[in-house]
Design a protein around this motif. Structure first.
Motif, PDB file in Angstrom:
ATOM      1  N   LEU A 184       0.880  -1.447   0.138  1.00 58.98           N
ATOM      2  CA  LEU A 184      -0.213   0.220  -0.130  1.00 58.98           C
ATOM      3  C   LEU A 184       0.865   0.836   0.257  1.00 58.98           C
ATOM      4  O   LEU A 184       2.057   1.207   1.072  1.00 58.98           O
ATOM      5  N   PRO A 185       0.025   2.402  -0.591  1.00 63.84           N
ATOM      6  CA  PRO A 185       1.297   3.750  -0.860  1.00 63.84           C
ATOM      7  C   PRO A 185       1.694   4.289   0.894  1.00 63.84           C
ATOM      8  O   PRO A 185       2.450   4.822   0.515  1.00 63.84           O
ATOM      9  N   ASP A 186       0.622   4.198   1.614  1.00 63.52           N
ATOM     10  CA  ASP A 186       0.877   4.769   2.478  1.00 63.52           C
ATOM     11  C   ASP A 186      -0.227   4.028   4.567  1.00 63.52           C
ATOM     12  O   ASP A 186      -0.768   4.387   4.731  1.00 63.52           O
ATOM     13  N   ALA A 187       1.378   3.324   4.414  1.00 69.46           N
ATOM     14  CA  ALA A 187       0.755   2.094   5.619  1.00 69.46           C
ATOM     15  C   ALA A 187       0.469   2.632   6.618  1.00 69.46           C
ATOM     16  O   ALA A 187      -0.329   2.443   7.286  1.00 69.46           O
ATOM     17  N   ALA A 188       0.945   3.806   7.290  1.00 67.55           N
ATOM     18  CA  ALA A 188       0.098   4.662   8.670  1.00 67.55           C
ATOM     19  C   ALA A 188      -0.803   4.800   8.465  1.00 67.55           C
ATOM     20  O   ALA A 188      -1.578   4.381   9.038  1.00 67.55           O
ATOM     21  N   HIS A 189      -1.582   5.683   6.774  1.00 69.13           N
ATOM     22  CA  HIS A 189      -2.754   5.783   6.919  1.00 69.13           C
ATOM     23  C   HIS A 189      -3.744   4.934   6.728  1.00 69.13           C
ATOM     24  O   HIS A 189      -4.914   4.845   7.135  1.00 69.13           O
ATOM     25  N   ALA A 190      -3.421   3.479   5.822  1.00 70.46           N
ATOM     26  CA  ALA A 190      -3.724   2.134   6.038  1.00 70.46           C
ATOM     27  C   ALA A 190      -3.930   1.876   7.208  1.00 70.46           C
ATOM     28  O   ALA A 190      -5.453   1.419   7.622  1.00 70.46           O
ATOM     29  N   VAL A 191      -3.206   1.880   8.559  1.00 69.94           N
ATOM     30  CA  VAL A 191      -3.556   1.654   9.801  1.00 69.94           C
ATOM     31  C   VAL A 191      -4.099   2.289  10.200  1.00 69.94           C
ATOM     32  O   VAL A 191      -5.230   2.483  11.051  1.00 69.94           O
ATOM     33  N   ALA A 192      -4.607   3.826  10.664  1.00 69.35           N
ATOM     34  CA  ALA A 192      -5.455   4.888  11.109  1.00 69.35           C
ATOM     35  C   ALA A 192      -6.438   4.552  10.794  1.00 69.35           C
ATOM     36  O   ALA A 192      -7.426   4.310  11.471  1.00 69.35           O
ATOM     37  N   GLU A 193      -6.594   3.600   9.564  1.00 71.37           N
ATOM     38  CA  GLU A 193      -8.351   4.137   8.828  1.00 71.37           C
ATOM     39  C   GLU A 193      -8.946   2.666   9.177  1.00 71.37           C
ATOM     40  O   GLU A 193      -9.952   2.546   9.757  1.00 71.37           O
ATOM     41  N   LEU A 194      -8.202   0.892   9.799  1.00 73.72           N
ATOM     42  CA  LEU A 194      -8.343   0.274   9.856  1.00 73.72           C
ATOM     43  C   LEU A 194      -8.885   0.785  11.442  1.00 73.72           C
ATOM     44  O   LEU A 194      -9.952  -0.264  12.166  1.00 73.72           O
ATOM     45  N   ARG A 195      -8.004   1.390  12.474  1.00 67.97           N
ATOM     46  CA  ARG A 195      -8.194   1.653  13.681  1.00 67.97           C
ATOM     47  C   ARG A 195      -9.687   2.299  13.378  1.00 67.97           C
ATOM     48  O   ARG A 195     -10.868   1.617  15.016  1.00 67.97           O
ATOM     49  N   ARG A 196      -9.937   3.114  12.526  1.00 64.86           N
ATOM     50  CA  ARG A 196     -10.816   3.708  12.831  1.00 64.86           C
ATOM     51  C   ARG A 196     -12.331   2.775  12.253  1.00 64.86           C
ATOM     52  O   ARG A 196     -13.220   2.761  13.503  1.00 64.86           O
ATOM     53  N   VAL A 197     -12.094   2.335  11.693  1.00 65.74           N
ATOM     54  CA  VAL A 197     -13.343   1.269  12.021  1.00 65.74           C
ATOM     55  C   VAL A 197     -13.470   0.293  12.483  1.00 65.74           C
ATOM     56  O   VAL A 197     -14.656  -0.487  12.266  1.00 65.74           O
ATOM     57  N   ALA A 198     -12.922  -0.072  13.142  1.00 62.10           N
ATOM     58  CA  ALA A 198     -12.995  -1.732  13.794  1.00 62.10           C
ATOM     59  C   ALA A 198     -12.977  -1.270  15.072  1.00 62.10           C
ATOM     60  O   ALA A 198     -12.812  -0.089  15.603  1.00 62.10           O
ATOM     61  N   SER A 199     -14.265  -2.174  15.749  1.00 64.32           N
ATOM     62  CA  SER A 199     -14.061  -2.064  17.085  1.00 64.32           C
ATOM     63  C   SER A 199     -14.155  -2.514  17.911  1.00 64.32           C
ATOM     64  O   SER A 199     -13.303  -2.126  19.398  1.00 64.32           O
ATOM     65  N   ARG A 200     -13.292  -3.519  17.900  1.00 67.12           N
ATOM     66  CA  ARG A 200     -13.313  -4.380  18.664  1.00 67.12           C
ATOM     67  C   ARG A 200     -11.682  -5.017  18.269  1.00 67.12           C
ATOM     68  O   ARG A 200     -10.584  -5.022  19.590  1.00 67.12           O
ATOM     69  N   ALA A 201     -11.410  -5.536  17.073  1.00 64.05           N
ATOM     70  CA  ALA A 201      -9.414  -5.628  17.098  1.00 64.05           C
ATOM     71  C   ALA A 201      -9.301  -5.098  15.649  1.00 64.05           C
ATOM     72  O   ALA A 201     -10.139  -5.335  14.694  1.00 64.05           O
ATOM     73  N   VAL A 202      -7.963  -4.978  15.607  1.00 66.13           N
ATOM     74  CA  VAL A 202      -7.111  -4.431  14.415  1.00 66.13           C
ATOM     75  C   VAL A 202      -6.014  -6.364  14.029  1.00 66.13           C
ATOM     76  O   VAL A 202      -5.464  -5.413  14.677  1.00 66.13           O
ATOM     77  N   LEU A 203      -6.297  -6.379  12.992  1.00 66.01           N
ATOM     78  CA  LEU A 203      -5.036  -6.890  12.313  1.00 66.01           C
ATOM     79  C   LEU A 203      -4.667  -7.621  11.079  1.00 66.01           C
ATOM     80  O   LEU A 203      -5.135  -7.000   9.701  1.00 66.01           O
ATOM     81  N   VAL A 204      -3.138  -7.260  11.203  1.00 66.42           N
ATOM     82  CA  VAL A 204      -2.334  -6.947  10.329  1.00 66.42           C
ATOM     83  C   VAL A 204      -1.495  -8.717  10.057  1.00 66.42           C
ATOM     84  O   VAL A 204      -0.399  -8.506  11.047  1.00 66.42           O
ATOM     85  N   GLY A 205      -1.254  -8.740   9.032  1.00 64.32           N
ATOM     86  CA  GLY A 205      -0.816 -10.379   8.934  1.00 64.32           C
ATOM     87  C   GLY A 205      -0.009 -10.485   7.378  1.00 64.32           C
ATOM     88  O   GLY A 205      -0.563  -9.568   6.601  1.00 64.32           O
ATOM     89  N   HIS A 206       1.005 -11.462   7.430  1.00 57.26           N
ATOM     90  CA  HIS A 206       1.801 -11.156   6.270  1.00 57.26           C
ATOM     91  C   HIS A 206       2.530  -9.907   5.843  1.00 57.26           C
ATOM     92  O   HIS A 206       2.114  -9.703   4.972  1.00 57.26           O
ATOM     93  N   ALA A 207       2.924  -9.579   6.831  1.00 61.36           N
ATOM     94  CA  ALA A 207       4.049  -7.647   5.868  1.00 61.36           C
ATOM     95  C   ALA A 207       5.612  -8.331   6.359  1.00 61.36           C
ATOM     96  O   ALA A 207       5.964  -8.752   7.805  1.00 61.36           O
ATOM     97  N   HIS A 208       5.856  -8.260   4.631  1.00 58.25           N
ATOM     98  CA  HIS A 208       6.938  -8.445   5.407  1.00 58.25           C
ATOM     99  C   HIS A 208       7.947  -7.742   5.666  1.00 58.25           C
ATOM    100  O   HIS A 208       7.421  -6.577   5.997  1.00 58.25           O
ATOM    101  N   ASN A 209       9.263  -8.596   6.255  1.00 56.26           N
ATOM    102  CA  ASN A 209      10.150  -8.428   6.813  1.00 56.26           C
ATOM    103  C   ASN A 209      11.418  -7.935   6.151  1.00 56.26           C
ATOM    104  O   ASN A 209      11.751  -8.558   5.218  1.00 56.26           O
TER     105      ASN A 209
END
Ligand SMILES: C[S@@+](CC[C@H](N)C(=O)[O-])C[C@H]1O[C@@H](n2cnc3c(N)ncnc32)[C@H](O)[C@@H]1O
Length: 342
Positions: A184-209
């Motif tokens: 994704l072009p802006d991971a920090a923005h995407a995570v902030a959006e995931l946090r905004r729309v979720a009421s219980r849990a935010v899950l990020v899977g298989h993020a490359h090291n």
């Protein structure tokens, strides 16, 4: 609003992709003329900006619309190796890790949204366990494949993850991004959006090291770099999550310093109800079929050399002894709940 660009809705999927106003206008024109198939053909030809294959022409898109199976549709759309990835995703180790993350943090959720949902494999698994599912992706044809073959009940939007997720604050229980955040072009923005729309849990899977070589890395970060995006999250070695799922073990939370050698990491902030159908075992009422990767005597026919190179070494679950119970075969994904028109 006067002057606002039209948002064509085709196959129930609003086309909100930025930078594609001319394409959206052409699709809307077809809709206004009562030609929904024509609008679909227009949008199916859209690809992402780094698409390495031939872009399908209108005739090929028309053949995809008429294709009786998922694999034939992907063939007409010119998916190439991406088609192999999606066709066999059900048993690949990076998909099992996503199910492992859901098993640990999303059981019993009422609703799930997935960002960068591809053709909807995880959405299908969630829907089969009674959840209301929604997803978004930047490539329209992937969402259409989800609607047509993989998970017809999903609410879907075509949009760029650089833009807001089209959901209200706290609208879903769980928001997921699996095997996509590094693209994704802006991971920090995407995570902030995931946090905004979720009421219980935010899950990020298989993020490359970033500390480990990867075949298609995107924009990887170190384990600590990913952890910094979601402070307080539980961290995992992504591969261990998948292995724990099929071995029937508990996943092991790790500290970022312990994940230097993990090819990919997973993060979870919060937890859903903790009860509800398991993601390790088949969903209630699932009709299982033999995994099409497996031939006589359990031999594996990989779809390509690249696929074998990427997933072969991590596919111990598919190299199974012959005397397994039906439940064990299902856990190892030797038998699968494939879409009817796979
Ligand atoms: C490797 S696939 C994973 C798909 C799905 N999450 C899964 O696990 O099966 C990554 C997905 O991210 C999507 N993607 C990439 N860049 C995106 C963007 N800027 N906005 C939304 N989706 C994007 C791709 O189109 C692709 O479907």
């Amino acid at each position: 609003v006067t002057g606002a660009a039209a948002v064509p809705v085709v196959a129930g999927i609003p086309f909100l992709r930025r930078g594609r106003e001319e394409l959206a206008a052409r699709a809307q024109e077809r809709l206004d003329a009562g030609d929904e198939r024509g609008a679909l053909v227009v949008l199916l030809a859209d690809v992402d900006d780094w698409w390495p294959f031939e872009v399908p022409d209108a005739a090929a898109c028309g053949r995809a619309v008429d294709a009786p199976t998922l694999r034939e549709a992907m063939h007409h759309l010119g998916y190439g190796p991406v088609g192999d990835y999606f066709a066999h995703r059900w048993s690949d180790p990076t998909f099992l890790s996503g199910l492992g993350l859901l098993e640990a943090h999303a059981r019993g959720a009422g609703s799930v949204f997935e960002l960068g949902c591809g053709i909807g494999h995880l959405l299908r698994e969630c829907a089969a366990r009674g959840m209301a599912v929604a997803g978004g992706d930047v490539v329209f044809s992937k969402l259409w494949l989800c609607r047509r073959f993989v998970c017809p009940s999903a609410r879907l939007w075509c949009f760029d993850a650089a833009d807001p997720i089209p959901l209200a604050d706290g609208e879903v229980d769980v928001a997921v991004c699996h095997d996509a955040l590094h693209y994704l072009p802006d991971a920090a923005h995407a995570v902030a959006e995931l946090r905004r729309v979720a009421s219980r849990a935010v899950l990020v899977g298989h993020a490359h090291n970033a500390d480990v070589e990867n075949l298609s890395p995107g924009s990887p970060r170190s384990a600590a770099g990913w952890a910094g995006l979601l402070p307080g999250a539980t961290l995992y070695d992504d591969a261990q999550l998948g292995e724990a799922l099929w071995r029937g073990e508990s996943p092991r939370p790790r500290r970022a310093v312990e994940l230097g050698g993990a090819a990919a990491v997973a993060l979870a902030l919060g937890r859903a109800a903790g009860d509800g159908p398991s993601f390790a075992d088949p969903a209630p009422g699932a009709q299982l079929r033999p995994n099409p990767l497996l031939g006589p005597g359990g031999t594996i026919a990989w779809p390509s050399e690249r696929y074998a190179q990427e997933y072969g070494p991590l596919s111990e679950h598919l190299c199974a002894p012959p005397d397994l119970t039906a439940a064990e075969r299902a856990r190892r994904r030797l038998d699968l709940d494939l879409p009817e028109a796979w």
